[in-house]
Design an enzyme around this catalytic site. Structure first.
Site, PDB file in Angstrom:
ATOM      1  N   SER A 129      78.042  17.465  -5.012  1.00  0.00           N
ATOM      2  CA  SER A 129      77.047  16.237  -4.884  1.00  0.00           C
ATOM      3  C   SER A 129      77.714  15.197  -5.244  1.00  0.00           C
ATOM      4  O   SER A 129      78.141  14.902  -5.326  1.00  0.00           O
ATOM      5  CB  SER A 129      75.885  16.204  -6.418  1.00  0.00           C
ATOM      6  OG  SER A 129      75.819  15.446  -6.639  1.00  0.00           O
ATOM      7  N   LYS A 184      73.506  23.672  -9.490  1.00  0.00           N
ATOM      8  CA  LYS A 184      73.378  22.119  -9.016  1.00  0.00           C
ATOM      9  C   LYS A 184      72.131  21.676  -8.411  1.00  0.00           C
ATOM     10  O   LYS A 184      71.339  20.712  -8.637  1.00  0.00           O
ATOM     11  CB  LYS A 184      73.750  22.725  -6.870  1.00  0.00           C
ATOM     12  CG  LYS A 184      73.553  21.632  -6.315  1.00  0.00           C
ATOM     13  CD  LYS A 184      74.105  19.805  -6.451  1.00  0.00           C
ATOM     14  CE  LYS A 184      74.102  18.666  -5.428  1.00  0.00           C
ATOM     15  NZ  LYS A 184      72.466  18.588  -4.499  1.00  0.00           N
ATOM     16  N   HIS A 187      70.567  19.927 -11.561  1.00  0.00           N
ATOM     17  CA  HIS A 187      71.552  18.505 -11.401  1.00  0.00           C
ATOM     18  C   HIS A 187      69.986  17.500 -10.379  1.00  0.00           C
ATOM     19  O   HIS A 187      69.823  16.402 -10.956  1.00  0.00           O
ATOM     20  CB  HIS A 187      72.954  18.216 -10.870  1.00  0.00           C
ATOM     21  CG  HIS A 187      73.384  17.493 -10.275  1.00  0.00           C
ATOM     22  ND1 HIS A 187      72.293  17.303  -8.787  1.00  0.00           N
ATOM     23  CD2 HIS A 187      73.983  15.986 -10.219  1.00  0.00           C
ATOM     24  CE1 HIS A 187      73.245  15.667  -8.451  1.00  0.00           C
ATOM     25  NE2 HIS A 187      73.803  15.478 -10.045  1.00  0.00           N
ATOM     26  N   ASN A 188      69.529  18.434 -10.136  1.00  0.00           N
ATOM     27  CA  ASN A 188      69.012  17.500  -8.873  1.00  0.00           C
ATOM     28  C   ASN A 188      67.356  17.547  -9.768  1.00  0.00           C
ATOM     29  O   ASN A 188      67.103  16.042  -9.719  1.00  0.00           O
ATOM     30  CB  ASN A 188      68.856  18.123  -7.481  1.00  0.00           C
ATOM     31  CG  ASN A 188      69.913  18.209  -6.152  1.00  0.00           C
ATOM     32  OD1 ASN A 188      71.428  17.529  -7.185  1.00  0.00           O
ATOM     33  ND2 ASN A 188      69.486  17.975  -4.815  1.00  0.00           N
ATOM     34  N   GLU A 191      67.494  14.566 -12.331  1.00  0.00           N
ATOM     35  CA  GLU A 191      68.772  13.185 -10.553  1.00  0.00           C
ATOM     36  C   GLU A 191      66.305  12.967 -10.798  1.00  0.00           C
ATOM     37  O   GLU A 191      66.598  11.492 -10.430  1.00  0.00           O
ATOM     38  CB  GLU A 191      68.793  13.401  -9.485  1.00  0.00           C
ATOM     39  CG  GLU A 191      68.892  12.425  -8.590  1.00  0.00           C
ATOM     40  CD  GLU A 191      69.455  12.630  -7.367  1.00  0.00           C
ATOM     41  OE1 GLU A 191      68.549  12.852  -6.568  1.00  0.00           O
ATOM     42  OE2 GLU A 191      70.776  13.324  -6.884  1.00  0.00           O
TER      43      GLU A 191
END
Length: 483
Positions: A129, A184, A187-188, A191
Site C-alpha cells: 500500500s 491488506k 486496510h482498504n 480506507e
C-alpha cells in the site's frame, strides 16, 4: 554471469516504481513484462544505467536469478495471477519463491499457497500500500503465505518499506496463507471509511457553513497538525487548493460519481460472512454506489424536496465540533476493522499481531495516520484487547468528543446532508456500549414465524426455548438457532 537478487513481472506504474525502490536499496533486479515493448521502454529510460536486467521471457527471467529464486508478480488480480503461476512454476526448483504483490482476494491466496507448496515451492501473498509514490519511496508491506519464505525475503521487503520512528520498517510477517492479503483488504476497507468520512465533513463545511475551497483547505491543514494528522487529510487540503488555468478549482469540475475496485466490498462481504459489525465500511461502499447513479439522482433532485439549509451558530465553534466528530467516527471505523481481523484470525487460525499491523499502517500506506501509534500502544498493553473502544485512550477520546459528534450529525440531518459514515459510526458506538438491545423482540419475532427458538435471561446461555405464540403451533422447532 551475474545473478540477480529478485525478479519482478509486471511493469505498470507500481511495478516500475517498486523495481527502482529495490535497486536504490542495493538490490539487483531482473524484470519481465508480457508486452515486451514495456521492457525496452523501461530499460531505455528510468532503468538505464541501473543494476536492473530486462528479460524477454519467463525462462530468461528465472535463469538470471540467484537461488533460492524469488519471483514477484505485480499483475492484475484474478486469472492473470493463476496464469503466471502456471507459467513460472515449470522453471523453478524446490524452495524457490513466488510472490504475489497485487490486490488479490485472500481466499485465492489461501488456495494458491497450497497449490504452490504442493509443487515443493514457497508462496507469498503480500499487500503493498502507498500508491505509486509509496512504491518508489517506501510502501507499507503486509506479507503472508509460506512461513518458511519469510526469512528469505525479509531483508528485501523491510529495506524497501516505509520507515517510522527509530527507522522501524512498516513491514512484518502477518501470518500463514491468506493472512497478508486479508489484512491488506481490511486496510482498504478502512480506507473507504476514512475517505467517505472526510467527504462528509467537506459536504457539511461546504453546504451548511458555506465555506470556500480555500477556507476548507486551511481547515484541513490545521486539522492535519493535530490528532487527525494523516495522509488523507494532507492530500485533501492539497486537492482543495489546486485550480486549472482559468482559476477554477479542479475538485469542482470532477463529476460526483465515485469508482471502486472491490476491496471495500470484499471487506463488507467478509464481515457479513463472519458475523462482525462493520457498518461504517459498508456504508462507505454503499455511498460510492449511491454516487454512481448520477443520472437518477439528477432526476430525483428535481422531484424530491428536503429541508432548507439554515445555520445560525458560530462557524468556528461548529468547525471544531466537526473535527471532533470526524475523529470519533474514524476511531469507530478502525475499531470495526480490527474487530473483523480478530474474527478472521479465529476463523482461519491466523496468529495476527495487531500492534504490528498498526505499525505497518503507521507509514507508507494510504491510511497512515498519527493515531495508529495509539492503536499500537493499546495492543502492546493488551494483545487480546477485544475492541479499541475499551482502551483507556480511545474511551476518553470518545467520551470527550461524543457530544460534538452527535450535534454535527443532528445538524447534517436537519439540513438534509447525507452523512452515512458519521451516523453509522455513531450507531456502532451506541450499539456496542448498550448492555441491552431490542434483539429480544427480534428473536421473539423469529420464533413466532419460524420457530427459531430463543435463549432466556433467567436461564444459562446455550439453553433454547420455543413458545407456541398462536396456540395453533406444535412443538417442532427450527434445527438452527442462527437461521
Amino acid at each position: 554471469m551475474q545473478k540477480y537478487n529478485i525478479g519482478l513481472i509486471g511493469l505498470a506504474v507500481m511495478g516500475e516504481n517498486l523495481v527502482l525502490n529495490m535497486e536504490s536499496k542495493g538490490f539487483s533486479v531482473a524484470v519481465f513484462n508480457r508486452t515486451t515493448q514495456k521492457v525496452d521502454d523501461f530499460m531505455n529510460a528510468r532503468a538505464k544505467g541501473k543494476n536492473i536486467k530486462g528479460c524477454y521471457s519467463i525462462e530468461e527471467l528465472v535463469a538470471n536469478l540467484e537461488s533460492p529464486r524469488k519471483v514477484m508478480m505485480l499483475v492484475k488480480a484474478g486469472k492473470p495471477v493463476d496464469a503466471f503461476i502456471d507459467l513460472i512454476t515449470p522453471h523453478l526448483e524446490e524452495g524457490d519463491i513466488i510472490i504475489d504483490g497485487g490486490n488479490s482476494y485472500f481466499p485465492d491466496t489461501i488456495r494458491r499457497t497450497k497449490y504452490v507448496e504442493d509443487k515443493g515451492l514457497l508462496y507469498i501473498g503480500t499487500g503493498v500500500s502507498g500508491g505509486e509514490e509509496g512504491a518508489l519511496l517506501g510502501p507499507s508491506i503486509m506479507p503472508g503465505g509460506s512461513t518458511k519464505a519469510w526469512p528469505l525475503v525479509k531483508n528485501i521487503f523491510q529495506a524497501i518499506s516505509a520507515k517510522v520512528k527509530n527507522n522501524v520498517p512498516c513491514c512484518e510477517w502477518v501470518g500463514n496463507d491468506g493472512a497478508g492479503h486479508f489484512v491488506k483488504m481490511v486496510h482498504n476497507g478502512i480506507e473507504y471509511g476514512d475517505m467517505q468520512m472526510i467527504t462528509e465533513a467537506y459536504a457539511i463545511m461546504k453546504n451548511v457553513l458555506g465555506m470556500t475551497n480555500n477556507e476548507m483547505a486551511d481547515t484541513f491543514e490545521e486539522w492535519n497538525n493535530g490528532e487527525l494528522d494523516s495522509y488523507l487529510i494532507e492530500i485533501t487540503k492539497d486537492i482543495l487548493r489546486i485550480t486549472d488555468d482559468n482559476g477554477t478549482s479542479i475538485v469542482d469540475l470532477i463529476l460526483d460519481a465515485a469508482g471502486q475496485k472491490g476491496t471495500g466490498r470484499w471487506t463488507s462481504e467478509q464481515a457479513l460472512d463472519l458475523g462482525t459489525p462493520t457498518a461504517t465500511i459498508a456504508e462507505a461502499v454503499f455511498a460510492r454506489a449511491m454516487s454512481s447513479i448520477k443520472e437518477e439522482r439528477v432526476i430525483a433532485s428535481k422531484k424530491l424536496q428536503g429541508p432548507k439549509i439554515e445555520f445560525n451558530g458560530n462557524k468556528k465553534v461548529f468547525l471544531e465540533k466537526i473535527r471532533k466528530g470526524l475523529f470519533a467516527s474514524k476511531i469507530c471505523s478502525y475499531a470495526q476493522g480490527f474487530q473483523l481481523m480478530r474474527a478472521a484470525a479465529e476463523q482461519y487460525k491466523w496468529k495476527l499481531n495487531y500492534g504490528d499491523i498498526a505499525l505497518m499502517w503507521r507509514g507508507g500506506c494510504i491510511i497512515r495516520a498519527q493515531f495508529l501509534g495509539n492503536i499500537k500502544e493499546a495492543f502492546n498493553k493488551k494483545p487480546d484487547l477485544s475492541n479499541l473502544l475499551l482502551d483507556d485512550y480511545f474511551t476518553n477520546v470518545i467520551h470527550e468528543n461524543q457530544k460534538a459528534w452527535r450535534e454535527v450529525i443532528a445538524v447534517a440531518i436537519q439540513n438534509g446532508i447525507a452523512v452515512p459514515a458519521f451516523s453509522s459510526a455513531l450507531a456502532y458506538f451506541d450499539g456496542y456500549r448498550s448492555e441491552i438491545l431490542p434483539a429480544n423482540l427480534l428473536q421473539a419475532q423469529r420464533d413466532y414465524f419460524g420457530a427459531h427458538t430463543y435463549e432466556r435471561i433467567d436461564k444459562p446461555r446455550g439453553e433454547f426455548f420455543h413458545t407456541n405464540w398462536t396456540g395453533r403451533g406444535g412443538d417442532t422447532v427450527s434445527s438452527s438457532y442462527n437461521n
